[in-house]
Enzyme design. Structure first.
Site, PDB file in Angstrom:
ATOM      1  N   LYS A  28       0.573  -1.010   0.282  1.00  0.00           N
ATOM      2  CA  LYS A  28       0.340   0.082  -0.206  1.00  0.00           C
ATOM      3  C   LYS A  28       0.755   1.208   0.201  1.00  0.00           C
ATOM      4  O   LYS A  28       0.210   2.247  -0.401  1.00  0.00           O
ATOM      5  CB  LYS A  28      -0.754  -0.024   0.988  1.00  0.00           C
ATOM      6  CG  LYS A  28      -2.400  -0.813   1.218  1.00  0.00           C
ATOM      7  CD  LYS A  28      -3.071  -1.244   1.978  1.00  0.00           C
ATOM      8  CE  LYS A  28      -3.739  -1.902   2.240  1.00  0.00           C
ATOM      9  NZ  LYS A  28      -5.028  -2.384   2.845  1.00  0.00           N
ATOM     10  N   ASN A  46       2.046  -0.306  19.078  1.00  0.00           N
ATOM     11  CA  ASN A  46       2.708  -1.154  17.980  1.00  0.00           C
ATOM     12  C   ASN A  46       3.660  -1.907  18.674  1.00  0.00           C
ATOM     13  O   ASN A  46       4.699  -1.242  19.582  1.00  0.00           O
ATOM     14  CB  ASN A  46       3.537  -0.336  17.186  1.00  0.00           C
ATOM     15  CG  ASN A  46       3.465  -0.916  15.462  1.00  0.00           C
ATOM     16  OD1 ASN A  46       2.501  -2.215  15.639  1.00  0.00           O
ATOM     17  ND2 ASN A  46       5.058  -1.081  15.381  1.00  0.00           N
ATOM     18  N   ASP A 103      -9.923   3.149   2.411  1.00  0.00           N
ATOM     19  CA  ASP A 103      -9.750   2.377   3.452  1.00  0.00           C
ATOM     20  C   ASP A 103     -10.441   3.224   5.482  1.00  0.00           C
ATOM     21  O   ASP A 103     -11.502   2.464   6.139  1.00  0.00           O
ATOM     22  CB  ASP A 103      -8.455   1.625   4.445  1.00  0.00           C
ATOM     23  CG  ASP A 103      -7.345   0.539   3.392  1.00  0.00           C
ATOM     24  OD1 ASP A 103      -8.388  -0.001   3.430  1.00  0.00           O
ATOM     25  OD2 ASP A 103      -6.557   0.087   3.340  1.00  0.00           O
TER      26      ASP A 103
END
Length: 272
Positions: free
Chosen positions: A68, A150, A104
């Site tokens: 992407k 993350n 998205d």
């Protein structure tokens, strides 16, 4: 009927064997009587794929992990919102020009808004890839108070800096205080359905918990969240909403939203 005038649409990524995009888009094309076909291609070299898309006059492309961000440098133009996000999941081919878009963020917000408001809510976003980048942009634009969570500090900090939001290492975070918790990683996706991005002890009943994985329909993450009383949102709505916007960009016609949702749900039920 496939003939010399059939338009080609496709998905590029790795892996793609699990994807229901061909099922969804082919049924949508048939529903409106559009002469087109949609295929999935496992792609390791995005630069070569983009050359092929142009050479073969592929009309529209879905881009999935891990391409992407990488595809952006090979396009002729990137739409303003996609450029601000820094990731592309949709390519439109018009008269030799390839333009990148991002649907998205739209799909994620539409899915969330079917169950909850976003403005003023504290949102924990698990992951820092292309999908997280798009969804994070949408959440911030909608007034959510966003934190990037993350495991890899460098990529998480980079995304947080780009979005100008907070970052916390996932393993060291206390997640129970968030109003909304969203998994944007592929953890728990078929075939590794036993995996989950966080321990269920990190969840609390007041949360709205969303997983962008749609295969399986109910990931372990969502099942554990539902078991303790969380309101859950599976990945189907986001998948369908973002796909419908892709469809309209490619064809210029209104997407048959309910046809798309039903065929995806039917396919998932058949696989389980």
């Amino acid at each position: 009927m496939i003939d010399a005038n059939t338009s080609l649409f496709c998905l590029i990524g790795n892996p793609v064997a699990h994807s229901l995009s061909p099922t969804m888009h082919n049924q949508a094309l048939a529903a409106i009587g559009y002469n087109g076909v949609y295929l999935a291609f496992r792609v390791l070299d995005p630069a070569a794929a983009i050359k092929g898309i142009k050479a073969l006059n592929v009309r529209g492309v879905s881009v999935t992990v891990p391409h992407k961000i990488a595809v952006m440098e090979y396009l002729d133009d990137v739409e303003e919102t996609a450029a601000r996000i820094g990731a592309v999941n949709t390519i439109v081919h018009d008269k030799g020009k390839l333009t990148g878009y991002n649907t998205d963020w739209f799909g994620a917000l539409q899915a969330l808004r079917t169950r909850t408001s976003i403005a003023g809510k504290s949102v924990g976003l698990i992951g820092a890839g292309g999908a997280a980048r798009a969804i994070g942009f949408g959440l911030k634009s909608a007034g959510g108070r966003l934190t990037i969570l993350n495991r890899t500090r460098a990529t998480g900090e980079q995304l947080a800096a780009d979005l100008q939001v907070d970052f916390l290492p996932l393993e060291a975070s206390q997640l129970k205080g968030y109003d909304i918790l969203i998994n944007t990683t592929p953890v728990g996706m078929h075939p590794d359905t036993a995996a989950t991005p966080i321990a269920n002890t990190e969840l609390s009943p007041q949360m709205v918990v969303m997983d962008i994985v749609y295969n399986p329909l109910e990931t372990r993450f969502l099942m554990e969240a539902a078991a303790i009383g969380c309101q859950t949102i599976n990945g189907v709505d986001m998948f369908v909403f973002q796909g419908a916007q892709q469809f309209e960009l490619w064809t210029g016609q209104k997407a048959p939203l309910e046809v798309m949702r039903r065929v995806v749900l039917d396919a998932l039920e058949a696989n389980n």
